[in-house]
Write an enzyme that holds these catalytic residues in place. Structure first.
Site, mmCIF file in Angstrom:
data_model
loop_
_atom_site.group_PDB
_atom_site.id
_atom_site.type_symbol
_atom_site.label_atom_id
_atom_site.label_comp_id
_atom_site.label_asym_id
_atom_site.label_seq_id
_atom_site.Cartn_x
_atom_site.Cartn_y
_atom_site.Cartn_z
ATOM 1 N N SER A 133 0.846 -1.191 0.000
ATOM 2 C CA SER A 133 0.000 0.000 0.000
ATOM 3 C C SER A 133 0.877 1.234 0.000
ATOM 4 C CB SER A 133 -0.896 0.017 1.241
ATOM 5 O OG SER A 133 -1.557 1.262 1.386
ATOM 6 N N TYR A 192 -1.696 -0.894 10.141
ATOM 7 C CA TYR A 192 -1.718 -1.082 8.687
ATOM 8 C C TYR A 192 -0.441 -0.513 8.073
ATOM 9 C CZ TYR A 192 -3.701 -0.917 3.927
ATOM 10 O OH TYR A 192 -3.947 -1.085 2.579
#
Length: 268
Positions: free
Chosen positions: A141, A154
């Site tokens: 990401s 995350y």
């Protein structure tokens, strides 16, 4: 993108973890159009089985945080289809705690988004070697490169996945195996359900799952070993240029290091 890894040909076999989510569905559709056999791995649910059935793809049950289950799934793919040519380690979740640090949630995100990649890699490598080479594409990401203050778990997991790819790529390049990471920005999948309306209200561009799937396929067919490709709306996949860390030098000005520890493209 450039790579010497065998590109998908009719009859190639690909495994997609998190295969029934937005990216997985888009990727499976595109790979099937290339006559690739696509196996979708995901949690056991009627909905996930139905998605796989609708796509016409074999379905295998997998919790990526279970190390033994990853090995069992790859063994099943080889038993059912004879080989494995590409593993798309795509499964992931985001945290939901936006203010306070929830350590239990942090650990859960790490188990899936980082250790799921490690376990998936461990399981896939022997099969790829038996196939004469192949590709591992990790869904990281942009948060792994530009951490989100709202989701430290995350951000750490995705940053770790990118670093893992860059490190491991150097180990397997001589076996004709390419490891790469893709780093999408905000994309139109369930992971942004809670904030989708904010993007829409502010005319903020959101990636389509199809754009990300295109980047995944390009990473398989022509990815540079160890590269982390930023994927943003209307831009496509662009390799991130990591700034070099100052290295220790000898008295004569030569860089000190371990000969052969790195290969071209594994750490740029």
């Amino acid at each position: 993108m450039t790579s010497t890894t065998p590109a998908p040909t009719p009859g190639s076999v690909a495994l997609i973890t998190g295969g029934t989510g937005g990216f997985g569905r888009a990727l499976a559709t595109k790979l099937k159009a290339l006559d690739v056999t696509v196996v979708l791995a995901d949690l056991d649910s009627e909905r996930n089985r139905q998605v796989a059935d609708e796509l016409g793809c074999p379905f295998v049950v997998l919790d990526v945080a279970d190390r033994a289950a990853n090995a069992a799934v790859v063994a099943q793919v080889e038993a059912d289809h004879g080989r494995l040519d590409a593993a798309f380690l795509n499964a992931g979740i985001a945290g939901k705690s936006r203010m306070a640090l929830d350590v239990d949630e942090f650990i859960r995100v790490m188990d899936i988004d980082l250790f799921g990649v490690v376990y998936g890699t461990e399981a896939a490598l022997p099969a790829l070697r038996r196939a004469g080479g192949g590709s591992i594409v990790v869904t990281a990401s942009l948060a792994g490169l530009a951490p989100l203050a709202t989701d430290p778990g995350y951000s750490v997991a995705k940053g770790g996945a990118i670093t893992f790819v860059r490190s491991m790529a150097a180990r397997v390049i001589d076996e004709n195996i390419t490891m790469t990471a893709i780093c999408p920005g905000f994309a139109d999948t369930a992971i942004i359900d809670g904030i989708r309306q904010t993007f829409l209200d502010n005319n903020f561009p959101i990636l389509s799952a199809e754009e990300v799937a295109d980047a995944m396929i390009a990473a398989w067919t022509s990815g540079e070993p160890g590269a982390a490709y930023i994927v943003q709306p209307g831009i496509g996949a662009v390799p991130y240029k990591f700034k070099g860390v100052p290295a220790a030098k000898t008295a004569t000005g030569e860089t000190a290091g371990v000969p052969g520890a790195l290969r071209p493209g594994s750490a740029t």
